[in-house]
Design a protein around this motif. Structure first.
Motif, PDB file in Angstrom:
ATOM      1  N   ASP A 293       0.839  -1.201   0.000  1.00 50.55           N
ATOM      2  CA  ASP A 293       0.000   0.000   0.000  1.00 50.55           C
ATOM      3  C   ASP A 293       0.872   1.249   0.000  1.00 50.55           C
ATOM      4  N   ILE A 294       0.727   2.056  -1.061  1.00 50.25           N
ATOM      5  CA  ILE A 294       1.357   3.378  -1.114  1.00 50.25           C
ATOM      6  C   ILE A 294       0.224   4.382  -0.927  1.00 50.25           C
TER       7      ILE A 294
ATOM      8  N   ASP B 175      -2.294   7.556   0.173  1.00 48.79           N
ATOM      9  CA  ASP B 175      -2.429   8.977  -0.169  1.00 48.79           C
ATOM     10  C   ASP B 175      -2.315   9.791   1.109  1.00 48.79           C
TER      11      ASP B 175
ATOM     12  N   LEU C 121       8.912   2.968  -7.724  1.00 46.24           N
ATOM     13  CA  LEU C 121       8.749   1.677  -7.058  1.00 46.24           C
ATOM     14  C   LEU C 121       9.101   0.580  -8.059  1.00 46.24           C
TER      15      LEU C 121
ATOM     16  N   LEU D 203      -1.427  -4.698  -5.031  1.00 42.49           N
ATOM     17  CA  LEU D 203      -0.655  -3.453  -5.107  1.00 42.49           C
ATOM     18  C   LEU D 203      -1.622  -2.293  -5.212  1.00 42.49           C
TER      19      LEU D 203
ATOM     20  N   VAL E 119      -1.638   1.858  -5.258  1.00 43.55           N
ATOM     21  CA  VAL E 119      -0.860   3.096  -5.360  1.00 43.55           C
ATOM     22  C   VAL E 119      -1.857   4.250  -5.437  1.00 43.55           C
TER      23      VAL E 119
ATOM     24  N   VAL F 209       3.995   8.272  -9.441  1.00 40.96           N
ATOM     25  CA  VAL F 209       4.857   7.134  -9.101  1.00 40.96           C
ATOM     26  C   VAL F 209       5.147   6.333 -10.371  1.00 40.96           C
TER      27      VAL F 209
ATOM     28  N   ILE G  41       6.215   2.911 -11.656  1.00 39.61           N
ATOM     29  CA  ILE G  41       6.210   1.549 -11.119  1.00 39.61           C
ATOM     30  C   ILE G  41       6.765   0.605 -12.174  1.00 39.61           C
TER      31      ILE G  41
ATOM     32  N   CYS H 218      -4.284   1.656  -9.110  1.00 37.47           N
ATOM     33  CA  CYS H 218      -3.239   2.665  -9.232  1.00 37.47           C
ATOM     34  C   CYS H 218      -3.826   4.001  -9.677  1.00 37.47           C
TER      35      CYS H 218
ATOM     36  N   SER I 111      -0.122   8.059 -12.476  1.00 41.86           N
ATOM     37  CA  SER I 111       1.128   7.331 -12.292  1.00 41.86           C
ATOM     38  C   SER I 111       1.348   6.474 -13.529  1.00 41.86           C
TER      39      SER I 111
END
Length: 691
Positions: A450-451, A453, A462, A489, A491, A496, A498, A510, A514
């Motif tokens: 987990d990226i 917010d 990443l 995953l 995001v 980002v 990836i 995502c 990104s």
């Protein structure tokens, strides 16, 4: 002869060396100009000496450089094949064996060795005309040529229908190219595409008191034997020479072949590379204390508990271990075993050295468990900028929260030839400005990556390399996903970049602004009707997507498809689906989809040489898979019934999807070309895939 600077310098007259030392001392130098000159000469002489040694090595096929192989082959009339599989099946072995093969041209021994050399896969040649039911001639009876199988030979019956079948059959008049086997002119070449990957001192998964599953993810799966190399060309392969799942009967009758150490001769192995070994609290369990039995479920637990007397029970078909009931429950149970899979994808004990650069500042490299027992303490030690290297195959159960400093880089990786399992209660990454995070060689379950917010989360990059983010987050004991379709995953921030390389992971959610680039990987939502790729809510468009030789299982909604090449997008709509089409890109004016399979109704950028090419063709030209169940040996492998438009549909005529880099179609083609040279007149050969 040594050509170092000092060895050459002492050969000079003493007066010159003395004057050179005086000049160096007068000018405050470590070495004088003459010694510096000798150093340059020594370096160049060493280069020339190394070249001379390589020239000598190039005289022999075993030691020559790769570029010399075709030239040596030309001296003996060897004709090169398609050179697209050099990394998986070098022509060196075939050139080395050419003369020996020609001396035995047309025999089963030659055809088997030829199949191994050309394809790089384990092989077995079967002369089907020797397995035919025939009328016996009384002056030359064949006692093994029975019309019906001997039901008393249980071990032989296990091989019915395989390359090692000993039963005889009635004649089959179909051509061997059309799956006919038992006929007078027929020779079959059986190939094993699934390989046995070692798992060394891998931590077992505790099911309960005295009960363990061998797989650290906690589900049942078969154990494979470790194939023994054939040292002589005069030997036809037997079951011990190819990667097969171990059966209970075979392992029970031949325990000395597959399980480690004899009790009678301390420290000695019958087989230097056994298929299975059990360690309890660091102590190797000797063979006389091991029993092979059926540990299937019954009404109260596992059937067939081990008898008293310190006996350990192992079920190789289910991958289970039962410990003696009278013993204390151990704190650590580990095994050396082998797992079946098709390729070097998703992390494992295979060569990953090219993806493991040494940090410039070695003080930022910490090792687990050598220096720190947990990942959490190692993360504290690197303080948001450094490398954590896991040096064993343990199972780590903890919560991992990574915070990368501004301009920093955090990498968590497995050492080369290691495969640790991270069973996490939480897994998050945050970063400062221009920060990056890398995961390499890890198997991760229990929680998605987990990226989040957050206001201060500015992670820029990443990378996932040789990793597995278990599809469905966790697995049940039967191997099914506990959270089918859940994202592996997430995001939630923009900007980002990836990168995903040779990975297996579940669905992706995502941010639209990104980007995701995946290569030689599988993105699996557990069902073609589930959402494999989309925005955070699972409906809106996800990040800019690039797929190169990937298999994607599930629906896709991307903001843009910059490039999709040599890939399979297996997606479908359910009867009550709110999606208009299973695969969609918001911006069709940018990007390209080429040499890939995806539903014909997909809304994507310009298609080039894609399948199917019409709605009608979509009913026939569809990919078939041996298995889409993660954890099975044949996971993601295209079935033999898949149409040629997919098997040979990539831009280099290899297969589409995650195993494109294996060049299976080219291996098959090369073998068929070579068979035309080595088959006897009147014989016909067929190629069959045993796995």
């Amino acid at each position: 002869m040594s050509f170092d600077t000092q060895a050459l310098f002492v050969l000079l007259p003493a007066i010159h060396r003395i004057r050179d030392a005086e000049m160096a001392q007068a000018n405050g130098l470590e070495r004088g100009p003459l010694e510096e000159l000798i150093g340059v000469l020594a370096e160049q002489i060493s280069v020339a000496d190394e070249s001379l040694e390589q020239l000598y090595d190039d005289l022999f096929i075993e030691t020559c450089a790769e570029w010399v192989v075709p030239y040596i082959g030309d001296l003996i009339g060897y004709q090169s094949l398609h050179n697209v599989v050099a990394k998986v099946a070098s022509s060196r072995a075939e050139v080395a064996h050419t003369i020996a093969l020609r001396r035995r041209k047309g025999t089963a021994l030659v055809l088997e060795q030829l199949a191994r050399d050309v394809t790089g896969w384990d092989a077995r040649a079967v002369e089907y005309f020797q397995r035919l039911n025939t009328t016996q001639y009384m002056n030359h009876p064949r006692l093994d040529n029975l019309q019906s199988a001997d039901l008393r030979k249980g071990e032989a019956l296990e091989w019915t229908g395989s390359a090692f079948e000993t039963a005889n059959r009635t004649v089959n008049v179909r051509r061997i190219e059309s799956s006919g086997r038992h006929n007078i002119p027929n020779v079959g070449l059986h190939l094993w595409r699934i390989q046995a990957y070692p798992r060394t001192l891998s931590a077992a998964h505790r099911e309960g008191p005295h009960r363990y599953r061998i797989n650290p993810l906690g589900f049942d799966m078969p154990i494979y034997n470790h194939p023994q190399a054939e040292v002589e060309i005069t030997h036809l392969a037997d079951p011990d020479n190819v990667p097969w799942p171990l059966s209970r009967r075979r392992m029970h009758h031949h325990l000395e072949r597959y399980y480690g150490e004899r009790a009678s001769v301390a420290g000695t192995l019958d087989n230097p590379n056994p298929s299975l070994q059990l360690f309890v609290d660091g102590v190797l369990i000797e063979r006389d204390k091991v029993r092979i039995c059926n540990l299937s479920d019954d009404d109260v637990g596992w059937a067939n508990s081990p008898p008293p007397g310190g006996i350990y029970a192992i079920d190789p078909q289910l991958g289970r271990v039962a410990l003696p009931a009278e013993a204390d429950d151990p704190s650590d149970v580990r095994l050396k075993w082998h797992e079946g899979f098709s390729a070097d994808i998703g992390g494992g004990e295979y060569e990953r050295g090219d993806s493991l650069p040494v940090p410039a500042d070695l003080t930022t490299l910490v090792r687990v468990p050598d220096q720190h027992s947990t990942l959490a303490s190692a993360l504290v030690a690197i303080a948001g900028n450094g490398v954590i290297e896991i040096t064993d195959n343990s199972r780590y159960s903890e919560i991992v929260a990574i915070n990368v400093v501004d301009e920093g880089r955090v990498e968590i990786r497995a050492s080369n030839n290691c495969r640790p399992v991270l069973d996490l209660g939480g897994f998050s990454v945050t970063g400062g400005e221009n920060s990056s995070c890398i995961f390499n060689g890890l198997v991760i379950s229990g929680a998605p990556l987990d990226i989040a917010d957050e206001a201060d989360n500015q992670l820029a990059k990443l990378d996932l390399i040789h990793c597995t983010l278990v599809p469905g987050i966790e697995l049940n004991t039967d191997g099914s996903s506990r959270q089918a379709g859940a994202a592996s995953l997430i995001v939630a921030i923009h900007g980002v970049d990836i990168g995903i390389q040779k990975c297996i992971l579940g669905a992706i959610r995502c941010h639209e602004r990104s980007s995701v680039r995946a290569e030689d990987s599988c993105i699996d939502a557990n069902n073609p009707e589930a959402v494999a790729y989309a925005g955070i809510d699972g409906e809106s468009p996800g990040a800019v997507l690039s797929l190169l030789a990937c298999t994607l299982i599930g629906k896709v909604h991307a903001s843009e498809m910059s490039l999709v090449s040599n890939s399979i997008l297996l997606a479908a709509l359910s009867a009550t689906d709110s999606w208009v089409v299973p695969v969609r890109a918001e911006r069709k004016q940018a990007g390209c989809v080429r040499f890939s399979w995806l539903p014909f109704s997909s809304i994507v950028p310009a298609r080039y040489q894609c399948q199917p090419d019409s709605a009608e063709a979509g009913l026939q030209v569809t990919p078939g898979f041996t298995s889409l169940h993660y954890g099975t040996p044949a996971y993601g492998q295209l079935a033999g019934s898949t149409p040629d438009q997919i098997i040979r549909g990539a831009d280099d005529e290899s297969e589409m999807g995650m195993f494109h880099h294996l060049y299976g179609a080219q291996r098959d083609t090369n073998l068929r070309i070579r068979l035309a040279e080595y088959l006897r007149v009147g014989l016909r050969a067929g190629i069959f895939y045993e796995s």
